[in-house]
Design a protein around this motif. Structure first.
Motif, PDB file in Angstrom:
ATOM      1  N   PHE A 147      -4.223  12.100   3.484  1.00 30.14           N
ATOM      2  CA  PHE A 147      -3.960  11.823   2.066  1.00 30.14           C
ATOM      3  C   PHE A 147      -5.244  11.358   1.379  1.00 30.14           C
ATOM      4  CE2 PHE A 147      -2.426   9.492  -1.623  1.00 30.14           C
ATOM      5  CZ  PHE A 147      -1.457  10.357  -2.111  1.00 30.14           C
ATOM      6  N   GLY A 148      -6.009  10.521   2.054  1.00 32.08           N
ATOM      7  CA  GLY A 148      -7.280  10.064   1.490  1.00 32.08           C
ATOM      8  C   GLY A 148      -8.226  11.218   1.235  1.00 32.08           C
ATOM      9  N   GLN A 149      -8.251  12.184   2.149  1.00 31.74           N
ATOM     10  CA  GLN A 149      -9.104  13.367   1.962  1.00 31.74           C
ATOM     11  C   GLN A 149      -8.642  14.187   0.758  1.00 31.74           C
ATOM     12  OE1 GLN A 149      -8.539  14.883   5.975  1.00 31.74           O
ATOM     13  NE2 GLN A 149     -10.683  14.457   6.490  1.00 31.74           N
ATOM     14  N   GLN A 150      -7.314  14.284   0.567  1.00 28.49           N
ATOM     15  CA  GLN A 150      -6.789  15.010  -0.601  1.00 28.49           C
ATOM     16  C   GLN A 150      -7.193  14.320  -1.901  1.00 28.49           C
ATOM     17  OE1 GLN A 150      -2.522  15.514  -0.159  1.00 28.49           O
ATOM     18  NE2 GLN A 150      -2.752  16.212   1.941  1.00 28.49           N
ATOM     19  N   VAL A 151      -7.094  12.988  -1.920  1.00 27.11           N
ATOM     20  CA  VAL A 151      -7.495  12.230  -3.115  1.00 27.11           C
ATOM     21  C   VAL A 151      -8.976  12.458  -3.405  1.00 27.11           C
ATOM     22  CG1 VAL A 151      -7.783   9.911  -4.084  1.00 27.11           C
ATOM     23  CG2 VAL A 151      -5.703  10.480  -2.826  1.00 27.11           C
TER      24      VAL A 151
ATOM     25  N   ALA B 229     -10.152   4.591  -7.004  1.00 25.98           N
ATOM     26  CA  ALA B 229     -10.705   3.577  -6.100  1.00 25.98           C
ATOM     27  C   ALA B 229      -9.589   2.769  -5.443  1.00 25.98           C
ATOM     28  CB  ALA B 229     -11.652   2.656  -6.862  1.00 25.98           C
ATOM     29  N   SER B 230      -8.566   2.398  -6.222  1.00 26.51           N
ATOM     30  CA  SER B 230      -7.461   1.594  -5.688  1.00 26.51           C
ATOM     31  C   SER B 230      -6.655   2.369  -4.650  1.00 26.51           C
ATOM     32  CB  SER B 230      -6.536   1.151  -6.827  1.00 26.51           C
ATOM     33  OG  SER B 230      -7.197   0.262  -7.680  1.00 26.51           O
ATOM     34  N   ILE B 231      -6.393   3.634  -4.929  1.00 27.66           N
ATOM     35  CA  ILE B 231      -5.558   4.413  -4.008  1.00 27.66           C
ATOM     36  C   ILE B 231      -6.321   4.740  -2.735  1.00 27.66           C
ATOM     37  CG2 ILE B 231      -5.936   6.861  -4.591  1.00 27.66           C
ATOM     38  CD1 ILE B 231      -2.559   5.022  -4.400  1.00 27.66           C
ATOM     39  N   LEU B 232      -7.630   4.902  -2.833  1.00 28.29           N
ATOM     40  CA  LEU B 232      -8.445   5.107  -1.625  1.00 28.29           C
ATOM     41  C   LEU B 232      -8.432   3.849  -0.761  1.00 28.29           C
ATOM     42  CD1 LEU B 232     -11.491   7.054  -3.125  1.00 28.29           C
ATOM     43  CD2 LEU B 232      -9.862   7.941  -1.445  1.00 28.29           C
TER      44      LEU B 232
ATOM     45  N   HIS C 266       0.813  -1.221   0.000  1.00 27.46           N
ATOM     46  CA  HIS C 266       0.000   0.000   0.000  1.00 27.46           C
ATOM     47  C   HIS C 266       0.844   1.268   0.000  1.00 27.46           C
ATOM     48  CE1 HIS C 266      -3.362  -2.630   0.611  1.00 27.46           C
ATOM     49  NE2 HIS C 266      -2.848  -3.092   1.736  1.00 27.46           N
ATOM     50  N   GLU C 267       1.938   1.250   0.756  1.00 24.54           N
ATOM     51  CA  GLU C 267       2.798   2.429   0.809  1.00 24.54           C
ATOM     52  C   GLU C 267       3.438   2.695  -0.552  1.00 24.54           C
ATOM     53  OE1 GLU C 267       6.458   4.163   3.552  1.00 24.54           O
ATOM     54  OE2 GLU C 267       5.312   2.409   4.213  1.00 24.54           O
ATOM     55  N   GLU C 268       3.893   1.618  -1.210  1.00 26.42           N
ATOM     56  CA  GLU C 268       4.496   1.767  -2.546  1.00 26.42           C
ATOM     57  C   GLU C 268       3.454   2.250  -3.556  1.00 26.42           C
ATOM     58  OE1 GLU C 268       4.809  -0.754  -0.560  1.00 26.42           O
ATOM     59  OE2 GLU C 268       6.953  -1.062  -0.214  1.00 26.42           O
ATOM     60  N   ALA C 269       2.215   1.788  -3.389  1.00 26.93           N
ATOM     61  CA  ALA C 269       1.132   2.221  -4.286  1.00 26.93           C
ATOM     62  C   ALA C 269       0.915   3.729  -4.180  1.00 26.93           C
ATOM     63  CB  ALA C 269      -0.160   1.481  -3.954  1.00 26.93           C
ATOM     64  N   ILE C 270       0.922   4.244  -2.958  1.00 22.54           N
ATOM     65  CA  ILE C 270       0.720   5.680  -2.748  1.00 22.54           C
ATOM     66  C   ILE C 270       1.893   6.480  -3.313  1.00 22.54           C
ATOM     67  CG2 ILE C 270       0.638   7.463  -0.957  1.00 22.54           C
ATOM     68  CD1 ILE C 270      -1.170   5.590   0.652  1.00 22.54           C
ATOM     69  N   LYS C 271       3.117   5.971  -3.123  1.00 26.82           N
ATOM     70  CA  LYS C 271       4.293   6.661  -3.675  1.00 26.82           C
ATOM     71  C   LYS C 271       4.226   6.725  -5.196  1.00 26.82           C
ATOM     72  CE  LYS C 271       7.538   5.552   0.077  1.00 26.82           C
ATOM     73  NZ  LYS C 271       8.720   4.733   0.459  1.00 26.82           N
TER      74      LYS C 271
END
Length: 748
Positions: free
Chosen positions: A394-398, A380-383, A357-362
């Motif tokens: 970060f979720g709120q920013q997305v 949807a995936s990043i949320l 998950h951390e690598e996905a966000i990066k």
């Protein structure tokens, strides 16, 4: 110049222009002694065929300036170019000219206008021109309208238009049939498609390769793979488009093995595979998990030179990511010359699905820096990744950026938002998203049921479940895990037993280990240890680690040493390197005052090389994460934090807090044990929050282990004495502390 000479000149200009040799055509045009409208139209038509918009319109204007009147064929060529290249404004100019010169009454020009507007996504304008046409017996006009509806995703009107065409006695041709079959595939309308198939046979077009290909595609997209296969096998020519349609149809229906057999037949027949064949095949291998053969296909792709094609490269990234071969996925991704949103989405989604998950966000951040705007799928995936990491900000920013993008939300995005807010402790926001949704599925309802349960609102979970049933949505395997979890964390024994029994009796869902774990946890923590033991012995499936952990957790609450030892021994075998059962059993011994037994378990851990995961708590402020461990003195604000701890202890003791030394699990002096309790990681994190955050702002803390009973009590006092709201997520659930109470009702 004789008439014959003029014809020869025009023929030569037209020949060069139509073959794409525009330089020679223009040179020849320049020396033509007498230029007629046919000469001009021939040259303009050549530029239109090549999509040379500026030159074509310049010649069109120059033609009029030199006194030549454009013909219907001149306008037709220009409109065809506008239609092919979606040049709406240019097409509207030609329309205006046609109205002024009365060419709009000409059937040929009117058909060109209908086609142009339809292909420029102005289907209403196309429809108005079609309905106003004086000559309605032209099959070309009707075909343009049917095709227009089909291309604008209006399958129902395309079908109706085709029916009207037949009713008015206009016979469809080899261009009409593929369009109406495309419409049937989109609706889908397999029964009407079969009727069209009958018309095709009666009209004698069944041997036309384009019509045959459309038939295969229609049947495949409508899910009638048997008819699609018959249509494919009766084709006289091996058409790669038809085979591709059949492969895609098999993949969509879940017949991956069939798709792969078709691919092997294509390859054996020596057919020219294209960049549409490979993605479907790679998707099949991703579904079957056959990475060995998938890599063989990758080699074939490299040999045939298709690796640089965007569709193929994207499919390779997606296939490797779904197969958990992230190294290969990155290799393909990094070798790509150009990347689009699908390339990035495939890799980000792959990382998220493989718990990276951390690598996905990066990678998502790199995607944004590369100027790629996210679509609904990657959002949807990043949320989901934000939910797993509980990175609320970060979720709120997305979420905010998605709203700003203007993209239409999808069910998957909304479901991910509900889950993200619920898992980050913002159950009110999760409920707001839920209430704003017009379409909900079982995943939506389950996300809210689980969300309420995790946030200490078990009764609300049950209310949502009953509302879901009333709305006609059937629960699934995961729904009952959330529901039983809610019961176990709210002590709702009777309700839990009722839902557990209804799984098989009412919905035909066989309980799995997770369901049994919830029930054993529910019974055990309610003090019904004998019932929990009985259920364990009656399980229809083999107990896994989750079940034994639930039993061990119940033994911790009720200090049942006999069952605790049995559960721990089972876990030692199932998960030999997991420190949890060792630590928990040691703590149970310590709480019971059996210090030697506790020391023996710790020695056993050391002998077996098992290390305990250190407990830590973290708090996020201004996109920075601050992590604390017990008695941690490494933070730059250590002096202020420990000063605040001293202040907290004085004030909450004055309010009635008494340290619970049962949670100071070391055989040391009482004063030392009390100090150890004061410096637990979650207390340090709260002290930091009180120092740094604005007054009134919620303090959000995350802990990797279960919160201890003493810290739980202290948090209640802190929330009352300091008039603050504390949201603590431990390894088990959320605790919302406010005005001296916790959402879990002290039952966690």
């Amino acid at each position: 110049m004789s008439e014959r000479d003029e014809f020869s000149w025009n023929t030569m200009v037209a020949g060069y222009a139509h073959s794409g040799r525009l330089f020679e055509a223009k040179q020849l045009f320049g020396v033509v002694p007498r230029k007629s409208s046919i000469t001009w139209s021939s040259l303009i038509s050549g530029y239109c065929r090549c999509g040379s918009e500026a030159e074509a319109f310049q010649l069109f204007c120059q033609m009029q300036y030199e006194g030549q009147k454009p013909s219907q064929f001149t306008l037709g060529s220009l409109l065809t170019m506008c239609a092919s290249n979606a040049l709406l404004s240019r097409g509207e100019q030609i329309h205006g000219y046609a109205i002024k010169t009365l060419f709009d009454k000409n059937g040929f020009v009117n058909t060109g206008l209908v086609d142009m507007y339809a292909k420029c996504n102005r289907i209403l304008q196309a429809q108005c021109l079609f309905e106003a046409a004086s000559d309605r017996q032209s099959h070309i006009l009707w075909t343009a309208m049917v095709t227009g509806y089909a291309q604008n995703n209006d399958g129902l009107n395309a079908i109706k238009c085709f029916q009207d065409m037949k009713a008015e006695g206009v016979e469809p041709n080899q261009f009409t049939f593929p369009s109406v079959l495309t419409a049937c595939a989109a609706v889908p309308a397999s029964n009407f498609g079969a009727q069209v198939h009958g018309c095709i046979i009666r009209s004698g077009f069944e041997a036309n390769v384009f019509v045959e290909s459309a038939l295969v595609d229609m049947y495949a997209k409508c899910g009638d793979l048997k008819s699609a296969r018959i249509a494919l096998e009766t084709m006289e020519v091996d058409d790669v488009v038809s085979w591709n349609s059949m492969i895609v149809g098999c993949v969509r229906q879940g017949f991956e093995e069939e798709a792969l057999l078709l691919f092997k037949k294509m390859h054996a027949r020596g057919m020219d595979l294209d960049d549409f064949t490979y993605p479907s095949v790679l998707n099949s291998y991703a579904s079957t998990g056959d990475m060995g053969n998938a890599k063989s296909v990758h080699c074939l792709i490299v040999k045939t030179g298709f690796e640089p094609y965007m569709l193929v490269s994207n499919a390779l990234v997606d296939m490797y990511a779904k197969g958990a071969d992230l190294l290969s996925a990155f290799k393909v991704f990094n070798s790509m010359i150009g990347r689009d949103v699908i390339s990035w989405t495939s890799l980000v989604t792959g990382l998220a699905h493989n718990n990276s998950h951390e690598e996905a966000i990066k990678l998502f951040c790199e995607m944004r820096l590369a100027g790629i705007s996210p679509d609904q799928i990657v959002t949807a995936s990043i949320l989901s990744a934000c939910a797993e990491l509980t990175v609320l900000q970060f979720g709120q920013q997305v979420h905010a950026n998605f709203i700003k993008s203007g993209l239409k939300s999808t069910l998957s995005v909304d479901n991910s938002l509900v889950a993200m807010y619920a898992k980050c402790g913002c159950i009110e926001d999760a409920n707001r998203v839920f209430n704003s949704m017009t379409i909900r599925d079982v995943i939506t309802w389950t996300a809210l049921i689980v969300g309420y349960a995790q946030n200490g609102k078990g009764k609300d979970s049950l209310a949502v479940y009953h509302k879901m049933i009333a709305r006609g949505t059937k629960p699934d395997f995961i729904t009952f895990i959330g529901l039983l979890f809610a019961c176990s964390h709210a002590g709702l024994v009777d309700q839990g037993l009722h839902y557990f029994e209804s799984m098989d009796k009412v919905y035909g869902i066989k309980p799995g280990p997770d369901h049994y774990a919830c029930m054993i946890d529910l019974l055990g923590r309610s003090g019904k240890m004998e019932e929990a033991k009985k259920l364990l012995n009656q399980m229809d499936v083999e107990p896994d680690a989750t079940v034994w952990k639930a039993l061990l957790g119940a033994c911790r609450v009720h200090r049942n040493l006999e069952l605790a030892e049995r559960a721990a021994r089972a876990l030692f075998e199932l998960e030999p390197q997991n420190a949890m059962p060792y630590v928990m059993l040691s703590n149970i011994y310590s709480a019971a005052g059996f210090w030697e037994n506790a020391s023996g378990i710790r020695r056993l851990m050391k002998e077996r090389g098992i290390s305990k995961e250190p407990g830590c708590s973290w708090i996020e402020t201004n996109s920075n994460v601050h992590t604390f461990m017990s008695e941690d003195r490494n933070h730059p604000m250590t002096d202020q934090i420990y000063s605040k701890i001293d202040e907290i202890m004085i004030k909450i003791k004055a309010a009635g807090y008494v340290p619970d030394l049962n949670f100071a699990l070391h055989d040391v002096d009482e004063e030392v044990r009390e100090l150890g309790l004061a410096y637990h990681s979650e207390k340090l994190a709260v002290a930091f929050g009180l120092v740094l955050l604005p007054q009134g702002a919620p303090i959000r803390i995350y802990k990797n282990l279960r919160v201890c009973g003493d810290c739980h009590t202290a948090m209640k006092f802190i929330s009352r004495v300091f008039h603050c709201r504390i949201i603590l997520r431990d390894s088990n659930c959320f605790h919302h502390f406010k005005e001296g109470t916790c959402s879990c009702g002290d039952y966690w």
